[in-house]
Motif scaffolding. Structure first.
Motif, PDB file in Angstrom:
ATOM      1  N   ALA A 117     -23.504   8.332 -31.760  1.00  0.00           N
ATOM      2  CA  ALA A 117     -24.157   9.485 -32.394  1.00  0.00           C
ATOM      3  C   ALA A 117     -24.443   9.204 -33.865  1.00  0.00           C
ATOM      4  N   GLU A 118     -23.512   8.494 -34.521  1.00  0.00           N
ATOM      5  CA  GLU A 118     -23.701   8.182 -35.937  1.00  0.00           C
ATOM      6  C   GLU A 118     -24.868   7.214 -36.119  1.00  0.00           C
ATOM      7  N   ARG A 119     -24.976   6.215 -35.216  1.00  0.00           N
ATOM      8  CA  ARG A 119     -26.112   5.279 -35.314  1.00  0.00           C
ATOM      9  C   ARG A 119     -27.426   6.027 -35.131  1.00  0.00           C
ATOM     10  N   ALA A 120     -27.478   6.935 -34.162  1.00  0.00           N
ATOM     11  CA  ALA A 120     -28.710   7.691 -33.908  1.00  0.00           C
ATOM     12  C   ALA A 120     -29.056   8.579 -35.096  1.00  0.00           C
ATOM     13  N   ARG A 121     -28.035   9.213 -35.666  1.00  0.00           N
ATOM     14  CA  ARG A 121     -28.286  10.087 -36.832  1.00  0.00           C
ATOM     15  C   ARG A 121     -28.832   9.295 -38.001  1.00  0.00           C
ATOM     16  N   LEU A 122     -28.212   8.144 -38.281  1.00  0.00           N
ATOM     17  CA  LEU A 122     -28.670   7.316 -39.395  1.00  0.00           C
ATOM     18  C   LEU A 122     -30.097   6.823 -39.167  1.00  0.00           C
ATOM     19  N   ALA A 123     -30.411   6.428 -37.930  1.00  0.00           N
ATOM     20  CA  ALA A 123     -31.757   5.947 -37.629  1.00  0.00           C
ATOM     21  C   ALA A 123     -32.788   7.054 -37.846  1.00  0.00           C
ATOM     22  N   ARG A 124     -32.462   8.279 -37.394  1.00  0.00           N
ATOM     23  CA  ARG A 124     -33.387   9.408 -37.597  1.00  0.00           C
ATOM     24  C   ARG A 124     -33.606   9.689 -39.085  1.00  0.00           C
ATOM     25  N   GLU A 125     -32.532   9.660 -39.834  1.00  0.00           N
ATOM     26  CA  GLU A 125     -32.634   9.978 -41.257  1.00  0.00           C
ATOM     27  C   GLU A 125     -33.404   8.880 -42.003  1.00  0.00           C
ATOM     28  N   ILE A 126     -33.197   7.622 -41.603  1.00  0.00           N
ATOM     29  CA  ILE A 126     -33.955   6.519 -42.224  1.00  0.00           C
ATOM     30  C   ILE A 126     -35.443   6.712 -41.948  1.00  0.00           C
TER      31      ILE A 126
ATOM     32  N   LYS B 289     -39.588  11.277 -57.110  1.00  0.00           N
ATOM     33  CA  LYS B 289     -39.259  11.609 -55.729  1.00  0.00           C
ATOM     34  C   LYS B 289     -39.340  10.370 -54.837  1.00  0.00           C
ATOM     35  N   ARG B 290     -40.360   9.535 -55.080  1.00  0.00           N
ATOM     36  CA  ARG B 290     -40.494   8.310 -54.294  1.00  0.00           C
ATOM     37  C   ARG B 290     -39.296   7.388 -54.533  1.00  0.00           C
ATOM     38  N   GLU B 291     -38.896   7.216 -55.792  1.00  0.00           N
ATOM     39  CA  GLU B 291     -37.761   6.352 -56.111  1.00  0.00           C
ATOM     40  C   GLU B 291     -36.484   6.880 -55.480  1.00  0.00           C
ATOM     41  N   ALA B 292     -36.313   8.205 -55.484  1.00  0.00           N
ATOM     42  CA  ALA B 292     -35.118   8.797 -54.879  1.00  0.00           C
ATOM     43  C   ALA B 292     -35.108   8.566 -53.376  1.00  0.00           C
ATOM     44  N   ALA B 293     -36.270   8.699 -52.735  1.00  0.00           N
ATOM     45  CA  ALA B 293     -36.357   8.478 -51.284  1.00  0.00           C
ATOM     46  C   ALA B 293     -36.081   7.021 -50.947  1.00  0.00           C
ATOM     47  N   GLU B 294     -36.579   6.091 -51.758  1.00  0.00           N
ATOM     48  CA  GLU B 294     -36.322   4.664 -51.527  1.00  0.00           C
ATOM     49  C   GLU B 294     -34.840   4.352 -51.645  1.00  0.00           C
ATOM     50  N   ALA B 295     -34.191   4.958 -52.662  1.00  0.00           N
ATOM     51  CA  ALA B 295     -32.755   4.721 -52.838  1.00  0.00           C
ATOM     52  C   ALA B 295     -31.960   5.277 -51.665  1.00  0.00           C
ATOM     53  N   THR B 296     -32.349   6.457 -51.176  1.00  0.00           N
ATOM     54  CA  THR B 296     -31.658   7.061 -50.040  1.00  0.00           C
ATOM     55  C   THR B 296     -31.834   6.220 -48.783  1.00  0.00           C
ATOM     56  N   ALA B 297     -33.063   5.741 -48.552  1.00  0.00           N
ATOM     57  CA  ALA B 297     -33.326   4.909 -47.375  1.00  0.00           C
ATOM     58  C   ALA B 297     -32.510   3.626 -47.422  1.00  0.00           C
ATOM     59  N   ALA B 298     -32.401   3.022 -48.608  1.00  0.00           N
ATOM     60  CA  ALA B 298     -31.619   1.789 -48.748  1.00  0.00           C
ATOM     61  C   ALA B 298     -30.148   2.048 -48.466  1.00  0.00           C
TER      62      ALA B 298
ATOM     63  N   ARG C 253     -37.020   9.461 -41.340  1.00  0.00           N
ATOM     64  CA  ARG C 253     -37.531  10.601 -42.122  1.00  0.00           C
ATOM     65  C   ARG C 253     -37.783  10.204 -43.566  1.00  0.00           C
ATOM     66  N   GLN C 254     -36.874   9.433 -44.140  1.00  0.00           N
ATOM     67  CA  GLN C 254     -37.056   8.987 -45.523  1.00  0.00           C
ATOM     68  C   GLN C 254     -38.254   8.054 -45.650  1.00  0.00           C
ATOM     69  N   GLN C 255     -38.456   7.184 -44.652  1.00  0.00           N
ATOM     70  CA  GLN C 255     -39.599   6.277 -44.698  1.00  0.00           C
ATOM     71  C   GLN C 255     -40.919   7.032 -44.597  1.00  0.00           C
ATOM     72  N   ASP C 256     -40.943   8.093 -43.793  1.00  0.00           N
ATOM     73  CA  ASP C 256     -42.149   8.941 -43.731  1.00  0.00           C
ATOM     74  C   ASP C 256     -42.437   9.568 -45.092  1.00  0.00           C
ATOM     75  N   GLU C 257     -41.377  10.037 -45.737  1.00  0.00           N
ATOM     76  CA  GLU C 257     -41.540  10.653 -47.051  1.00  0.00           C
ATOM     77  C   GLU C 257     -42.028   9.628 -48.079  1.00  0.00           C
ATOM     78  N   ILE C 258     -41.509   8.406 -47.993  1.00  0.00           N
ATOM     79  CA  ILE C 258     -41.947   7.347 -48.918  1.00  0.00           C
ATOM     80  C   ILE C 258     -43.427   7.064 -48.718  1.00  0.00           C
ATOM     81  N   ARG C 259     -43.861   6.960 -47.452  1.00  0.00           N
ATOM     82  CA  ARG C 259     -45.284   6.696 -47.180  1.00  0.00           C
ATOM     83  C   ARG C 259     -46.167   7.820 -47.702  1.00  0.00           C
ATOM     84  N   ARG C 260     -45.703   9.061 -47.530  1.00  0.00           N
ATOM     85  CA  ARG C 260     -46.493  10.205 -48.001  1.00  0.00           C
ATOM     86  C   ARG C 260     -46.651  10.169 -49.523  1.00  0.00           C
ATOM     87  N   LEU C 261     -45.553   9.899 -50.212  1.00  0.00           N
ATOM     88  CA  LEU C 261     -45.589   9.874 -51.679  1.00  0.00           C
ATOM     89  C   LEU C 261     -46.380   8.676 -52.192  1.00  0.00           C
TER      90      LEU C 261
END
Length: 890
Positions: free
Chosen positions: A827-836, A870-879, A838-846
């Motif tokens: 479940a943790e792997r699936a959650r992390l993959a979903r959140e990654i 916002k883009r830098e914050a999303a990149e840091a979160t994704a990393a 989502r962050q990558q979508d946000e990075i592409r949008r920005l």
């Protein structure tokens, strides 16, 4: 015992009154200590504290308190500026409310009313500076209209006139038709205005049907045209150079001249030249010896003169514009009209359009005075910080124009010049001196009339660094404190004030007025917008002081001041730095409750425990960095380093680790840890005092009886020695060992947080491939690691890494946390993959938004910057999430 919270309002009022009464802010000219002087940029006597003042004076106070603690004889010279136009406006409005016209009152009675007002209300801003904790030498407070400074102003005016560097001439000035006065460039506000560009045909004399078209935004000034200019290389008009054009509506003939001022690519390539009503045209007219024809009076109405057709005489300039445009159209001379948005100068206080106006004024030969100032900066005698502001200084100074120093006001330093009946001018220190000079010239006494004008406010403030010290008298203060060490100022007055102080200081003192000019940025709102009443985003610093305390505001401003960059201020920022003060307060309460109190004469070199030797070394590094930062005017580094040391190193690590010896049996370890904690806290209070004077002074006294001193019979932290980092012990082995423990605990906490291990859940950890020395360290610190990382055990691991374990690295060892059964790994792997994802979508949008040239060009600067953040914050979160997923990869 300390209260649970810091009662800032009570403490600030009590401590400041005590400091001021005791005179500890004062300099001592008889001292043998090194002199260190800062003169305050004098705020207007009409003013009240705004965020620019709060920033400027916080930075000055940090420097002056720091140098006072270093043992310097520190003088922070206070004072206010009489602010000619601003003050006259205030009193004008006050009189109008009483139904009294200023002109009916007369000059002498009006000036009496200004002095009355100044006595009642003029000290508002100095009272507010006290609320901010500004440690100015108040008994030395000066005012640009007080007797001593007035004497200096007269001396400078007379001396410059006798040296041929100050003269009366007819030149163009910025004229305010409402105030009937020349004003400085600083008092001119350029506003964007939607207007029109009128294309007007000027017939060519002697050529039927031939004309030249000029474009103008001010057709009412055409009646003052004395030429038309075209570019020398413009083939369209070469045949017309030397011919004459006929001015529409008046029939007057004017020459066509070739001048590079005319831009072939702009408009029609031909420009009307109105030397009496345009600064650029004035220079063109001078180059070609064109007539200078003034067609406006002081109200900006058209004059009753032969050159102005009778139909327009007496009309306001804007009414005249309408009539002239209509008549040009009727006469067939208006070729076309097109919409045109352009910048129009307005008086910043009157709000009316400023008129370039030809009038008799007093001027200073600024070009001659500027040369030594330019040389002083080129040679490094005065240094700008940041250095790029030197380019701004050079650009202004190398292209400097004569400085108009006369103003048609009543409030200010009246010009010391008297006129004889034949117009001869006598410049003198007094009327008696002028009369003697006149009698000597004419052979008999003549009646003299004093010039009614006053001097530009910047004239008297240009003398501020030496006039406040007693010049032209040769006072001990002048000999000791001039030149000053540093000037702290905003970039907007580099030319108007900084440059002029340098010119006057070098000319009259033979030395620069200050060795360093520190230029700070603007305080903007949290979105990066400039604060203005029209936007409704102005923040009152005194409101912030009431809510958060002076120390919190001071710390915030200093922490966000990064070598001249603008500051985005928000309540959240100030609240965060208030929390820092709370953290320090709570640390002091912890020390107090655990009897960690200063031990007189305790030598930190005597500390034996590894933990204590580590914190003393960290303290030495923090003290060295703080000193280095202040020496380099890096206020952000100074506050940031101490923030990290106090919050992280001292409070979160040392005091937590110190609980073991503090809670252990009485003996050497407990006594040493108590003494160490108290010593470190005392040193921290000293290091923070320049920026947080109230909190640190209150804690310093609460923790010990400090004995007698000069502050109402007691010592004060303000005059305690600045910590000497070089005198503190350093133990590389102790530092390396404790830093390893911190890295280990930090990595364990990070893995727990990333994997979602419940905070209360104790887990087992292992160290794989650890060296023998590392295992020995672990054994020594095991209890502390278990407690701080919430582990049930931590042991070396010699076999394979168990399945479902999260891993990290600390130096040569691999940190292993078996999580099978602790969390749902799938479940943790699936959650992390979903959140990654989502962050990558946000990075592409920005990124798409920032790659759109239209968005970057049209959006407000602060919106673009916010998108980047916002883009830098999303990149840091994704990393971070990617690293977490890698820890538990199947």
């Amino acid at each position: 015992m300390l209260d649970k919270t810091f009662p800032h309002a009570d403490v600030e009022a009590r401590l400041y009154a005590r400091w001021e009464r005791s005179g500890v802010f004062g300099a001592n000219p008889e001292s043998n200590a090194r002199p260190y002087c800062i003169v305050i940029p004098p705020p207007n006597v009409t003013g009240s504290l705004h965020m620019g003042h709060a920033l400027n004076n916080t930075l000055q106070d940090v420097l002056i308190r720091w140098r006072r603690m270093r043992g310097d004889d520190a003088l922070w010279m206070p004072g206010t500026d009489h602010a000619g136009i601003a003050t006259q406006m205030v009193v004008d409005r006050m009189l109008a409310a009483e139904g009294v016209r200023t002109q009916d009152l007369g000059r002498d009675r009006f000036i009496e009313r200004v002095w009355d007002w100044k006595a009642q209300s003029g000290g508002t801003i100095t009272r507010q500076l006290r609320r901010m904790g500004a440690s100015l030498d108040w008994p030395r407070e000066r005012f640009t209209m007080d007797e001593g400074l007035s004497k200096a102003v007269t001396e400078v005016f007379v001396a410059l006139h006798r040296q041929g560097l100050l003269y009366r001439a007819k030149r163009l000035v910025n004229w305010d038709p409402k105030f009937h006065s020349a004003i400085s460039d600083l008092e001119v506000e350029n506003r964007e205005v939607k207007g029109s560009l009128w294309h007007i045909r000027y017939a060519i004399a002697g050529e039927d049907g031939l004309s030249i078209t000029v474009a103008t935004t001010r057709p009412e000034t055409m009646l003052g045209d004395t030429g038309v200019a075209v570019h020398p290389d413009d083939d369209r008009y070469k045949a017309l150079v030397g011919r004459e054009a006929i001015l529409p509506l008046s029939g007057r003939r004017i020459p066509i001249v070739a001048d590079p001022y005319s831009d072939p690519e702009k408009g029609t390539g031909a420009v009307k030249i109105t030397p009496a009503h345009d600064f650029n045209d004035f220079e063109v007219g001078r180059r070609h010896d064109l007539a200078v024809l003034n067609v406006f009076d002081a109200d900006a109405r058209l004059l009753d003169i032969p050159e102005v057709p009778e139909a327009y005489r007496g009309l306001d300039r804007f009414e005249a514009r309408k009539r002239i445009v209509a008549d040009l159209e009727t006469a067939g001379a208006l070729e076309r009209t097109e919409p045109h948005t352009h910048m129009v100068p307005h008086g910043d206080r009157s709000g009316v359009v400023i008129e370039p106006y030809l009038t008799d004024q007093w001027f200073v030969d600024a070009k001659t005075l500027a040369a030594p100032a330019i040389s002083a900066v080129e040679s490094g005698r005065t240094v700008f910080v940041p250095r790029q502001w030197e380019n701004t200084f050079f650009a202004w100074m190398r292209d400097i124009e004569p400085w108009c120093v006369s103003r048609q006001l009543w409030w200010g330093h009246q010009i010391p010049a008297w006129y004889a009946p034949d117009g001869e001018i006598f410049v003198a220190h007094t009327e008696e001196e002028a009369k003697r000079a006149a009698a000597e010239k004419y052979g008999h006494e003549v009646e003299l009339v004093r010039d009614p004008d006053v001097l530009d406010t910047w004239f008297s403030s240009a003398l501020w660094p030496f006039s406040t010290l007693g010049w032209p008298e040769k006072t001990p203060e002048l000999a000791r404190y001039y030149p000053g060490e540093v000037l702290v100022t905003g970039f907007d007055i580099i030319f108007f004030w900084v440059a002029r102080m340098m010119m006057m200081g070098l000319h009259f003192m033979g030395e620069v007025p200050f060795r360093t000019v520190y230029v700070h940025g603007l305080v903007r709102d949290k979105r990066g917008q400039k604060m203005s009443k029209s936007k409704g985003n102005v923040t009152d610093p005194l409101d912030l002081v009431e809510r958060f305390g002076a120390d919190a505001l001071r710390f915030t401003l200093a922490a966000m001041e990064s070598q001249g960059r603008d500051i985005k201020l928000s309540d959240e920022r100030i609240e965060g730095y208030r929390n820092f003060g709370t953290k320090l307060w709570n640390a002091a309460r912890f020390c107090q409750m655990n009897s960690c109190l200063p031990v007189p004469g305790w030598d930190p070199h005597a500390a034996k425990l590894t933990l204590n030797r580590w914190i003393l070394g960290a303290l030495a590094e923090a003290a060295a960095e703080a000193t280095r930062a202040l020496e380099e005017y890096r206020f952000d580094v100074y506050t940031g380093g101490l923030y990290q040391f106090v919050w992280g190193t001292f409070c979160d690590w040392y005091l937590e680790l110190a609980k073991a010896p503090l809670n252990g049996p009485d003996g050497t370890e407990k006594d040493e840890t108590r003494a160490t904690a108290a010593f470190v806290l005392d040193t921290v209070l000293a290091l923070l005092h320049p920026v947080q004077p109230f909190l640190t002074e209150e804690l310093w006294h609460a923790l010990a009886d400090r004995g007698p001193g000069t502050c109402e019979g007691a010592r004060t932290l303000m005059t305690e020695p600045w910590p000497d980092a070089a005198a503190l012990p350093r133990d590389p082995d102790a530092e390396a060992e404790v830093e390893w423990v911190l890295r280990l605990v930090t990595e364990l906490r990070a893995i727990r947080a990333e994997m979602g291990v419940p905070p209360g859940k104790e887990v087992v950890a292992h160290l794989k491939d650890a060296h023998a020395a590392t295992r020995e360290r672990l054994a020594r610190w095991k209890d502390a690691v278990l407690r701080l990382a919430r582990l049930s055990d931590i042991t070396p691991l010699d076999g394979e890494v168990p399945k479902g374990a999260a891993q990290g690295v600390v130096d040569e060892a691999t940190l292993v946390l078996p999580l099978e059964g602790v969390i749902d790994l799938a479940a943790e792997r699936a959650r992390l993959a979903r959140e990654i994802a989502r962050q990558q979508d946000e990075i592409r949008r920005l990124e798409a938004k920032l790659a759109n040239p239209s968005f970057v060009a049209r959006a407000a600067e602060e919106v673009v910057e916010e998108t980047r953040e916002k883009r830098e914050a999303a990149e840091a979160t994704a990393a971070r999430l990617g690293a977490a997923l890698a820890r538990i990869a199947e």
